[in-house]
Design a protein around this motif. Structure first.
Motif, PDB file in Angstrom:
ATOM      1  N   ALA A 266       0.828  -1.205   0.000  1.00  0.00           N
ATOM      2  CA  ALA A 266       0.000   0.000   0.000  1.00  0.00           C
ATOM      3  C   ALA A 266       0.861   1.255   0.000  1.00  0.00           C
ATOM      4  CB  ALA A 266      -0.926   0.006   1.222  1.00  0.00           C
ATOM      5  N   ALA A 267       2.034   1.169   0.659  1.00  0.00           N
ATOM      6  CA  ALA A 267       2.940   2.311   0.749  1.00  0.00           C
ATOM      7  C   ALA A 267       3.457   2.754  -0.616  1.00  0.00           C
ATOM      8  CB  ALA A 267       4.123   1.980   1.664  1.00  0.00           C
ATOM      9  N   ILE A 268       3.382   1.872  -1.618  1.00  0.00           N
ATOM     10  CA  ILE A 268       3.827   2.218  -2.972  1.00  0.00           C
ATOM     11  C   ILE A 268       2.629   2.406  -3.893  1.00  0.00           C
ATOM     12  CG2 ILE A 268       5.353   1.593  -4.868  1.00  0.00           C
ATOM     13  CD1 ILE A 268       6.819   1.767  -2.278  1.00  0.00           C
ATOM     14  N   VAL A 269       1.692   1.462  -3.834  1.00  0.00           N
ATOM     15  CA  VAL A 269       0.567   1.456  -4.765  1.00  0.00           C
ATOM     16  C   VAL A 269      -0.297   2.701  -4.622  1.00  0.00           C
ATOM     17  CG1 VAL A 269      -1.548   0.253  -5.448  1.00  0.00           C
ATOM     18  CG2 VAL A 269       0.513  -1.057  -4.908  1.00  0.00           C
ATOM     19  N   ILE A 270      -0.645   3.078  -3.393  1.00  0.00           N
ATOM     20  CA  ILE A 270      -1.569   4.196  -3.180  1.00  0.00           C
ATOM     21  C   ILE A 270      -0.977   5.534  -3.639  1.00  0.00           C
ATOM     22  CG2 ILE A 270      -2.825   5.530  -1.437  1.00  0.00           C
ATOM     23  CD1 ILE A 270      -3.335   2.924   0.047  1.00  0.00           C
TER      24      ILE A 270
ATOM     25  N   LYS B 204      14.015   1.039  -3.129  1.00  0.00           N
ATOM     26  CA  LYS B 204      14.439  -0.353  -3.276  1.00  0.00           C
ATOM     27  C   LYS B 204      13.269  -1.275  -3.593  1.00  0.00           C
ATOM     28  CE  LYS B 204      17.112  -3.934  -0.892  1.00  0.00           C
ATOM     29  NZ  LYS B 204      17.824  -4.302   0.369  1.00  0.00           N
ATOM     30  N   SER B 205      12.068  -0.923  -3.084  1.00  0.00           N
ATOM     31  CA  SER B 205      10.906  -1.799  -3.263  1.00  0.00           C
ATOM     32  C   SER B 205      10.308  -1.702  -4.661  1.00  0.00           C
ATOM     33  CB  SER B 205       9.830  -1.461  -2.228  1.00  0.00           C
ATOM     34  OG  SER B 205       9.360  -0.134  -2.424  1.00  0.00           O
ATOM     35  N   ILE B 206      10.727  -0.686  -5.421  1.00  0.00           N
ATOM     36  CA  ILE B 206      10.185  -0.510  -6.767  1.00  0.00           C
ATOM     37  C   ILE B 206      11.025  -1.289  -7.783  1.00  0.00           C
ATOM     38  CG2 ILE B 206       9.719   1.150  -8.612  1.00  0.00           C
ATOM     39  CD1 ILE B 206       9.106   3.217  -6.539  1.00  0.00           C
TER      40      ILE B 206
ATOM     41  N   THR C  56       4.813  -7.490 -11.524  1.00  0.00           N
ATOM     42  CA  THR C  56       3.399  -7.499 -11.890  1.00  0.00           C
ATOM     43  C   THR C  56       2.601  -6.413 -11.179  1.00  0.00           C
ATOM     44  OG1 THR C  56       3.523  -9.879 -12.282  1.00  0.00           O
ATOM     45  CG2 THR C  56       1.331  -8.925 -12.040  1.00  0.00           C
ATOM     46  N   TRP C  57       2.817  -6.276  -9.867  1.00  0.00           N
ATOM     47  CA  TRP C  57       2.011  -5.308  -9.117  1.00  0.00           C
ATOM     48  C   TRP C  57       2.280  -3.878  -9.572  1.00  0.00           C
ATOM     49  CZ3 TRP C  57       4.274  -1.363  -6.581  1.00  0.00           C
ATOM     50  CH2 TRP C  57       5.584  -1.502  -6.128  1.00  0.00           C
ATOM     51  N   LEU C  58       3.521  -3.587  -9.949  1.00  0.00           N
ATOM     52  CA  LEU C  58       3.841  -2.249 -10.437  1.00  0.00           C
ATOM     53  C   LEU C  58       3.141  -1.984 -11.769  1.00  0.00           C
ATOM     54  CD1 LEU C  58       5.390   0.404 -10.192  1.00  0.00           C
ATOM     55  CD2 LEU C  58       7.331  -0.699 -11.322  1.00  0.00           C
ATOM     56  N   LEU C  59       3.104  -2.985 -12.632  1.00  0.00           N
ATOM     57  CA  LEU C  59       2.426  -2.827 -13.917  1.00  0.00           C
ATOM     58  C   LEU C  59       0.932  -2.569 -13.720  1.00  0.00           C
ATOM     59  CD1 LEU C  59       4.181  -5.645 -16.013  1.00  0.00           C
ATOM     60  CD2 LEU C  59       4.577  -3.167 -16.111  1.00  0.00           C
ATOM     61  N   PHE C  60       0.309  -3.309 -12.793  1.00  0.00           N
ATOM     62  CA  PHE C  60      -1.106  -3.082 -12.502  1.00  0.00           C
ATOM     63  C   PHE C  60      -1.329  -1.676 -11.932  1.00  0.00           C
ATOM     64  CE2 PHE C  60      -1.861  -7.820 -12.400  1.00  0.00           C
ATOM     65  CZ  PHE C  60      -2.833  -7.812 -13.386  1.00  0.00           C
TER      66      PHE C  60
END
Length: 301
Positions: free
Chosen positions: A92-96, A151-153, A157-161
């Protein structure tokens, strides 16, 4: 007053979406996004009486209806992509924070395709709104541990979504503007609801929705849907009132979390961090800067 109507509609959209954010939190763990969309659709149906009178008086342009349907599909596709990002291991810390930057897509479309022009203050407003949106995302890993954030990026798959959601939401906002070029805000909203009903039926027909939820979840989910729908209606109204896509989506996107945070503090006893305080300040200044319009010089006319 007429020339400034889009500003008030933009703020109203942010307010409705902000209240929606508080209500949605109450059931976020009770239903998956597909069931949440069904509840969202049920809630929107309760808002139909607000537009029925205008629908009866006006015959819509077919092209506008098509664009209204497309805008609804784009918005829902973005919602599903976010769910897939979380299901694929996205934090969530990246996606949101990443997906909340969708106004950037709308701004690019507005400038390159719609040929919208911004004055200096408007450009400053956009520059302030972007960090404000990230700060108000409720996820502070970027500020607490920037090294861990970077570092987490990676290409996964989740980044593409997440990028797909960002793209769909940004194009959705631009499609709203196109829709109101052909039909009224009321008809645009009706078309949006039709697309929402269609996809809700698809989700239920394919077994993606578990309808075994409590009465509390049904009521709160429907209320959240009604609030979200009213926000969509106000955003359509802002575009119909000649609001620029680059401004409307940025103001609504920046102020929405401000209202959510203020209401969460008032009713959910949540606290505010220094990051959120700075974000709120930036969002308010950004909204003021984006609302500025140069008055035409009429002295020589």
């Amino acid at each position: 007053m007429k020339n400034n109507a889009w500003i008030f509609y933009s703020i109203a959209a942010a307010l409705f979406w902000g209240v929606w954010g508080v209500v949605a939190k109450l059931i976020s763990e009770d239903v998956n996004p597909y069931a949440n969309h069904v509840l969202f659709t049920i809630g929107m149906l309760f808002t139909l009486p607000l537009v029925l009178k205008k629908l009866r008086r006006e015959r819509p342009n077919r092209k506008g209806i098509y664009w209204g349907l497309i805008s609804g599909i784009l918005a829902i596709a973005g919602n599903v992509a976010v769910f897939q990002a979380f299901s694929s291991g996205g934090l969530a810390a990246i996606v949101i924070p990443l997906t909340n930057l969708y106004p950037l897509v709308t701004i690019v479309i507005a400038i390159l395709v719609f040929k919208e022009k911004l004055n200096g203050l408007n450009a400053l407003g956009i520059l302030l709104a972007i960090p404000a949106v990230v700060m108000l995302s409720g996820q502070t890993l970027l500020f607490d541990d920037p090294a861990a954030f970077v570092k987490s990026i990676g290409l996964n798959t989740w980044l593409l979504f997440s990028l797909v959601a960002l793209f769909f939401w940004g194009v959705f906002s631009a499609a709203q503007k196109v829709t109101t070029n052909y039909i009224s805000a009321e008809w645009a909203y009706a078309a949006f609801i039709v697309s929402s009903i269609f996809l809700a039926l698809v989700f239920m027909g394919t077994g993606m929705v578990d309808l075994q939820f409590s009465t509390r979840t049904l009521l709160l989910g429907s209320l959240a849907g009604m609030l979200n729908g009213l926000g969509v209606l106000c955003s359509f109204a802002a575009y119909k009132a000649d609001g620029k896509a680059s401004k409307v989506t940025t103001i609504a996107g920046a102020l929405q979390p401000v209202f959510t945070i203020v209401l969460a503090i008032a009713f959910l006893s949540e606290s505010i961090s220094w990051v959120e305080f700075i974000g709120i300040s930036l969002a308010i200044v950004a909204a003021l800067a984006l609302s500025y319009e140069k008055q035409p010089n009429t002295e020589n006319s």
